[in-house]
Design an enzyme around this catalytic site. Sequence first.
Site, PDB file in Angstrom:
ATOM      1  N   GLU A  96       6.068   5.164 -44.218  1.00 61.49           N
ATOM      2  CA  GLU A  96       6.291   5.979 -43.144  1.00 61.49           C
ATOM      3  C   GLU A  96       6.136   7.439 -43.247  1.00 61.49           C
ATOM      4  OE1 GLU A  96       6.139   5.272 -40.567  1.00 61.49           O
ATOM      5  OE2 GLU A  96       7.514   3.538 -39.385  1.00 61.49           O
ATOM      6  N   ASP A  97       5.502   8.138 -41.544  1.00 67.13           N
ATOM      7  CA  ASP A  97       5.143   9.647 -41.940  1.00 67.13           C
ATOM      8  C   ASP A  97       6.729   9.954 -41.790  1.00 67.13           C
ATOM      9  OD1 ASP A  97       4.331   7.554 -39.927  1.00 67.13           O
ATOM     10  OD2 ASP A  97       4.300   9.317 -37.971  1.00 67.13           O
ATOM     11  N   ASP A 100      13.066   7.840 -37.997  1.00 67.80           N
ATOM     12  CA  ASP A 100      13.761   8.800 -36.730  1.00 67.80           C
ATOM     13  C   ASP A 100      14.584   7.757 -36.525  1.00 67.80           C
ATOM     14  OD1 ASP A 100      14.354  10.197 -34.435  1.00 67.80           O
ATOM     15  OD2 ASP A 100      12.271  10.710 -33.676  1.00 67.80           O
ATOM     16  N   PHE A 149      11.324  17.764 -32.772  1.00 75.00           N
ATOM     17  CA  PHE A 149       9.928  17.132 -32.621  1.00 75.00           C
ATOM     18  C   PHE A 149       9.043  17.649 -33.623  1.00 75.00           C
ATOM     19  CE2 PHE A 149       6.813  15.076 -30.645  1.00 75.00           C
ATOM     20  CZ  PHE A 149       7.261  13.899 -30.751  1.00 75.00           C
ATOM     21  N   ARG A 162      -2.147  15.557 -34.714  1.00 75.24           N
ATOM     22  CA  ARG A 162      -2.357  14.465 -35.818  1.00 75.24           C
ATOM     23  C   ARG A 162      -3.091  15.079 -37.411  1.00 75.24           C
ATOM     24  NH1 ARG A 162      -0.331   9.759 -34.932  1.00 75.24           N
ATOM     25  NH2 ARG A 162      -0.531   7.928 -33.262  1.00 75.24           N
TER      26      ARG A 162
HETATM   27  C1  PRP Z   1       6.488   7.007 -34.918  1.00 76.05           C
HETATM   28  C2  PRP Z   1       6.188   7.079 -36.254  1.00 76.05           C
HETATM   29  C3  PRP Z   1       7.075   6.084 -37.021  1.00 76.05           C
HETATM   30  C4  PRP Z   1       7.849   5.784 -35.482  1.00 76.05           C
HETATM   31  C5  PRP Z   1       9.575   5.721 -37.009  1.00 76.05           C
HETATM   32  O1  PRP Z   1       5.212   5.946 -34.896  1.00 76.05           O
HETATM   33  O2  PRP Z   1       5.002   7.166 -37.258  1.00 76.05           O
HETATM   34  O3  PRP Z   1       5.742   4.931 -37.749  1.00 76.05           O
HETATM   35  O4  PRP Z   1       7.607   6.071 -34.999  1.00 76.05           O
HETATM   36  O5  PRP Z   1      10.168   6.364 -35.622  1.00 76.05           O
HETATM   37  P1  PRP Z   1      11.439   5.645 -35.513  1.00 76.05           P
HETATM   38  O6  PRP Z   1      12.263   5.339 -36.353  1.00 76.05           O
HETATM   39  O7  PRP Z   1      12.186   5.858 -34.347  1.00 76.05           O
HETATM   40  O8  PRP Z   1      10.912   3.784 -34.971  1.00 76.05           O
HETATM   41  P2  PRP Z   1       5.258   5.888 -33.328  1.00 76.05           P
HETATM   42  O9  PRP Z   1       5.024   4.192 -32.541  1.00 76.05           O
HETATM   43  O10 PRP Z   1       4.737   7.073 -33.031  1.00 76.05           O
HETATM   44  O11 PRP Z   1       3.701   5.283 -33.476  1.00 76.05           O
HETATM   45  P3  PRP Z   1       2.150   6.261 -34.718  1.00 76.05           P
HETATM   46  O12 PRP Z   1       2.533   6.030 -36.596  1.00 76.05           O
HETATM   47  O13 PRP Z   1       1.110   5.735 -34.221  1.00 76.05           O
HETATM   48  O14 PRP Z   1       2.202   7.755 -33.859  1.00 76.05           O
END
Ligand code: PRP
Length: 172
Positions: A96-97, A100, A149, A162
């Site tokens: 995961e990146d 949150d 953010f 990105r």
């Molecule tokens: C972002 C990020 C994680 C997730 C974390 O993805 O890449 O996967 O949110 O947030 P959380 O812990 O509140 O669930 P996003 O849904 O924005 O999609 P993306 O990776 O395509 O940007």
Amino acid sequence: MRTPKVFIARDRIQDAVCRLAEEIRRDYRDTAPLLLSTLKGSFMFLADLVRVLDLPVEIAFVRLSSYGSGTVSSGQIEVVQALREDISGREVLVIEDIIDSGRTAGFLLPYLIARAPVSVRVCTLLDKPQRRQVHVTIDYRGFTIPDVFVVGYGLDWNEQYRHLPDICVLEP
Ligand code: PRP
């Protein structure tokens, strides 16, 4: 476009990637784990991590989406692209990146466990614990960050930023 200001510079990111790779290599030294990248945000982290990992990994992708537009999560997790690989009997490491609210990982882990892997662990580059709504056990963590953010290094704001090589915050 708002102006991105460097929050975690690329050299610090690479140091963290190398440290995480060492930890992962030590734990998986006699196995060939399946690295499961959650798109889109983790693509850059995954690409850097596998290049220094020095393990015979396989790679799979799942695309989940939690955020609506802007900086506020919709709270709903959507499977945009389902997992195609058979993970039964595999050691799965989720890449995961950012974690949150924890909703994405909280959705993904049971989704994976239902497919009978031997183990599932979680590696995240960024952990933002102040925003947590759903508990997630994190096995490998790059940075713990405050409630700001962040964009860049795979992370977006409305699909922008990105491509940035550093993790940045957006100046108003
Ligand atoms: C972002 C990020 C994680 C997730 C974390 O993805 O890449 O996967 O949110 O947030 P959380 O812990 O509140 O669930 P996003 O849904 O924005 O999609 P993306 O990776 O395509 O940007």
